[in-house]
Design a protein around this motif. Structure first.
Motif, PDB file in Angstrom:
ATOM      1  N   PHE A  37       0.883  -1.213   0.071  1.00 51.37           N
ATOM      2  CA  PHE A  37       0.049   0.064  -0.109  1.00 51.37           C
ATOM      3  C   PHE A  37       0.788   1.408  -0.035  1.00 51.37           C
ATOM      4  CE2 PHE A  37      -2.837  -3.265   1.745  1.00 51.37           C
ATOM      5  CZ  PHE A  37      -4.107  -3.067   0.983  1.00 51.37           C
ATOM      6  N   TYR A  38       2.150   1.151   0.288  1.00 53.47           N
ATOM      7  CA  TYR A  38       3.079   2.324   0.218  1.00 53.47           C
ATOM      8  C   TYR A  38       3.551   2.384  -1.230  1.00 53.47           C
ATOM      9  CZ  TYR A  38       7.164   5.032   0.887  1.00 53.47           C
ATOM     10  OH  TYR A  38       8.083   6.103   0.491  1.00 53.47           O
ATOM     11  N   THR A  39       4.233   1.046  -1.581  1.00 50.23           N
ATOM     12  CA  THR A  39       5.155   0.941  -2.792  1.00 50.23           C
ATOM     13  C   THR A  39       4.169   1.076  -4.121  1.00 50.23           C
ATOM     14  OG1 THR A  39       6.477  -0.657  -1.383  1.00 50.23           O
ATOM     15  CG2 THR A  39       6.658  -0.541  -3.986  1.00 50.23           C
ATOM     16  N   LEU A  40       2.908   0.383  -4.015  1.00 52.65           N
ATOM     17  CA  LEU A  40       2.164   0.621  -5.263  1.00 52.65           C
ATOM     18  C   LEU A  40       1.903   1.862  -5.867  1.00 52.65           C
ATOM     19  CD1 LEU A  40      -0.235  -2.649  -5.010  1.00 52.65           C
ATOM     20  CD2 LEU A  40       1.791  -2.208  -6.486  1.00 52.65           C
ATOM     21  N   GLN A  62       4.118  13.664  -8.451  1.00 55.94           N
ATOM     22  CA  GLN A  62       3.678  14.464  -7.352  1.00 55.94           C
ATOM     23  C   GLN A  62       2.562  13.720  -6.586  1.00 55.94           C
ATOM     24  OE1 GLN A  62       3.187  18.226  -8.996  1.00 55.94           O
ATOM     25  NE2 GLN A  62       4.660  19.021  -7.771  1.00 55.94           N
ATOM     26  N   LEU A  63       1.265  13.308  -7.248  1.00 54.53           N
ATOM     27  CA  LEU A  63       0.261  12.949  -6.876  1.00 54.53           C
ATOM     28  C   LEU A  63       0.749  11.341  -5.979  1.00 54.53           C
ATOM     29  CD1 LEU A  63      -2.745  12.659  -6.066  1.00 54.53           C
ATOM     30  CD2 LEU A  63      -3.060  11.563  -8.360  1.00 54.53           C
ATOM     31  N   SER A  64       1.352  10.584  -6.764  1.00 54.10           N
ATOM     32  CA  SER A  64       1.673   9.386  -6.113  1.00 54.10           C
ATOM     33  C   SER A  64       2.581   9.522  -4.879  1.00 54.10           C
ATOM     34  CB  SER A  64       2.582   8.457  -7.002  1.00 54.10           C
ATOM     35  OG  SER A  64       3.776   8.997  -7.332  1.00 54.10           O
ATOM     36  N   LEU A  65       3.493  10.545  -4.667  1.00 56.66           N
ATOM     37  CA  LEU A  65       4.239  10.726  -3.519  1.00 56.66           C
ATOM     38  C   LEU A  65       3.322  11.174  -2.411  1.00 56.66           C
ATOM     39  CD1 LEU A  65       6.967  10.822  -2.209  1.00 56.66           C
ATOM     40  CD2 LEU A  65       7.383  13.158  -3.254  1.00 56.66           C
ATOM     41  N   PHE A  66       2.500  12.059  -2.821  1.00 57.19           N
ATOM     42  CA  PHE A  66       1.525  12.557  -1.638  1.00 57.19           C
ATOM     43  C   PHE A  66       0.500  11.342  -1.135  1.00 57.19           C
ATOM     44  CE2 PHE A  66      -2.853  13.952  -0.756  1.00 57.19           C
ATOM     45  CZ  PHE A  66      -2.645  14.750   0.137  1.00 57.19           C
ATOM     46  N   VAL A  67       0.284  10.557  -2.214  1.00 54.64           N
ATOM     47  CA  VAL A  67      -0.656   9.202  -1.724  1.00 54.64           C
ATOM     48  C   VAL A  67       0.242   8.481  -0.625  1.00 54.64           C
ATOM     49  CG1 VAL A  67      -1.867   7.331  -2.143  1.00 54.64           C
ATOM     50  CG2 VAL A  67      -2.133   9.458  -3.330  1.00 54.64           C
ATOM     51  N   SER A  68       1.479   8.156  -1.226  1.00 56.34           N
ATOM     52  CA  SER A  68       2.266   7.271  -0.141  1.00 56.34           C
ATOM     53  C   SER A  68       2.592   7.960   1.041  1.00 56.34           C
ATOM     54  CB  SER A  68       3.539   6.828  -1.106  1.00 56.34           C
ATOM     55  OG  SER A  68       4.372   7.904  -1.271  1.00 56.34           O
ATOM     56  N   SER A  69       2.999   9.096   1.120  1.00 57.34           N
ATOM     57  CA  SER A  69       3.224   9.734   2.167  1.00 57.34           C
ATOM     58  C   SER A  69       2.123  10.145   3.070  1.00 57.34           C
ATOM     59  CB  SER A  69       3.896  11.194   1.789  1.00 57.34           C
ATOM     60  OG  SER A  69       5.019  11.121   1.055  1.00 57.34           O
ATOM     61  N   LEU A  70       0.961  10.248   2.775  1.00 65.48           N
ATOM     62  CA  LEU A  70      -0.162  10.227   3.585  1.00 65.48           C
ATOM     63  C   LEU A  70      -0.525   8.914   3.876  1.00 65.48           C
ATOM     64  CD1 LEU A  70      -2.575  12.093   4.118  1.00 65.48           C
ATOM     65  CD2 LEU A  70      -3.850  11.025   2.376  1.00 65.48           C
ATOM     66  N   TYR A  71      -0.182   7.503   3.403  1.00 63.06           N
ATOM     67  CA  TYR A  71      -0.099   6.378   3.969  1.00 63.06           C
ATOM     68  C   TYR A  71       0.622   6.266   5.481  1.00 63.06           C
ATOM     69  CZ  TYR A  71      -0.281   1.478   4.489  1.00 63.06           C
ATOM     70  OH  TYR A  71      -0.342  -0.074   4.915  1.00 63.06           O
ATOM     71  N   LEU A  72       1.998   6.906   5.094  1.00 61.19           N
ATOM     72  CA  LEU A  72       2.731   6.810   6.231  1.00 61.19           C
ATOM     73  C   LEU A  72       2.172   7.484   7.218  1.00 61.19           C
ATOM     74  CD1 LEU A  72       6.317   7.159   4.413  1.00 61.19           C
ATOM     75  CD2 LEU A  72       5.110   4.917   5.329  1.00 61.19           C
ATOM     76  N   VAL A  73       1.709   8.573   7.171  1.00 59.60           N
ATOM     77  CA  VAL A  73       0.865   9.477   8.152  1.00 59.60           C
ATOM     78  C   VAL A  73       0.087   8.624   9.134  1.00 59.60           C
ATOM     79  CG1 VAL A  73      -0.372  11.465   8.876  1.00 59.60           C
ATOM     80  CG2 VAL A  73       1.390  11.707   7.203  1.00 59.60           C
ATOM     81  N   TRP A  74      -0.825   8.145   8.186  1.00 62.79           N
ATOM     82  CA  TRP A  74      -2.011   6.974   8.531  1.00 62.79           C
ATOM     83  C   TRP A  74      -1.340   5.954   9.495  1.00 62.79           C
ATOM     84  CZ3 TRP A  74      -6.456   4.823   9.850  1.00 62.79           C
ATOM     85  CH2 TRP A  74      -6.310   3.657   9.961  1.00 62.79           C
ATOM     86  N   SER A  75      -0.023   5.322   8.919  1.00 62.31           N
ATOM     87  CA  SER A  75       0.393   4.097   9.916  1.00 62.31           C
ATOM     88  C   SER A  75       0.730   4.789  11.128  1.00 62.31           C
ATOM     89  CB  SER A  75       1.518   3.574   9.077  1.00 62.31           C
ATOM     90  OG  SER A  75       2.641   4.448   9.014  1.00 62.31           O
ATOM     91  N   VAL A  76       1.365   5.940  11.353  1.00 62.32           N
ATOM     92  CA  VAL A  76       1.666   6.543  12.472  1.00 62.32           C
ATOM     93  C   VAL A  76       0.344   6.725  13.492  1.00 62.32           C
ATOM     94  CG1 VAL A  76       2.635   8.308  13.772  1.00 62.32           C
ATOM     95  CG2 VAL A  76       3.857   7.363  11.792  1.00 62.32           C
TER      96      VAL A  76
END
Length: 245
Positions: A37-40, A62-76
């Motif tokens: 979910f981070y890598t895809l 930019q969008l893919s980096l935003f989505v993956s970064s948002l996933y990291l925030v969600w994980s925390v």
């Protein structure tokens, strides 16, 4: 390179972000070492950028980096919520607690609670579980063995490396030490035979990797899916026993 180090800092083993000023590893343990979910999103963004024309490629990245970064925030945030929720339902009130995601997702969380006398493993699904219904598997520890060997360099080093989440046990005449942070009961990634006890109780011999009996991958994935959705409340050991494997 900087983002890779920061991402490593979000796994359970972490990385030494502050060298040479501070040598201890920083590890939030909010994402598994492999998480699609981070890598895809990053891979899809890269693929789209390679075929997109004009400015669309840059915007897609930019969008893919935003989505993956948002996933990291969600994980925390998810990890913090699970930790706060589980604290009130620990098997021992003074036990140290580790909350890490199950493989490949941040919806099912593995719980490890450690006291002097026992360590406990439990699971919590954000989709299916209630905190008061957590089932803990208790495994005895040997505090006297640790007191006798805690100054041994290998024991001291692994105890520090594992942040105290370890098992030290005597199996026949061998002393085996296990890092409880990666894997699940009873199959752990890092398990070492520290040495053998001589007649005086001293450890002798080299440190070697101890054998680990791992369940078949298909069993692990099937259990993971069922546990995530609440189709089973059993841990992997009892699930395989009920299945007869």
């Amino acid at each position: 390179l900087v983002t890779h180090a920061l991402l490593d800092g979000m796994t359970v083993y972490g990385t030494q972000l502050w060298l040479p000023f501070y040598k201890e590893a920083v590890g939030l343990a909010s994402v598994f070492i492999i998480d699609p979910f981070y890598t895809l999103p990053l891979l899809l963004g890269l693929a789209a950028a390679l075929v997109a024309k004009g400015n669309w490629g840059f915007k897609t990245l930019q969008l893919s980096l935003f989505v993956s970064s948002l996933y990291l925030v969600w994980s925390v945030a998810a990890q913090h919520w699970v930790e706060k929720t589980v604290q009130a339902n620990l098997p021992e009130s003074q036990a140290a607690l580790l909350v890490t995601p199950a493989p490949f997702n941040t919806l099912l969380w593995r719980l490890v609670a450690v006291s002097d006398s026992h360590y406990y493993e439990g699971w919590y699904s954000l989709l299916a579980d209630e905190p008061e219904a957590i089932e803990w598997r208790a495994v005895p520890r040997d505090p006297q063995l640790y007191l006798a060997l805690k100054d041994h360099p290998s024991v001291e080093g692994l105890a520090r490396f594992s942040d105290g989440f370890f098992q030290l046990e005597r199996i026949e005449n061998s002393v085996v030490m296990t890092d409880l942070r990666m894997g699940q009961e009873p199959a752990y990634v890092f398990r070492f035979e520290i040495g053998r006890l001589d007649a005086s109780g001293a450890l002798i011999g080299p440190v070697e990797r101890a054998p680990v009996a791992r369940p078949p991958l298909e069993d692990g994935l099937a259990w993971l899916w069922q546990r995530l959705w609440g189709e089973t409340a059993l841990d992997l050991i009892d699930w395989r026993a009920a299945k007869g494997t």
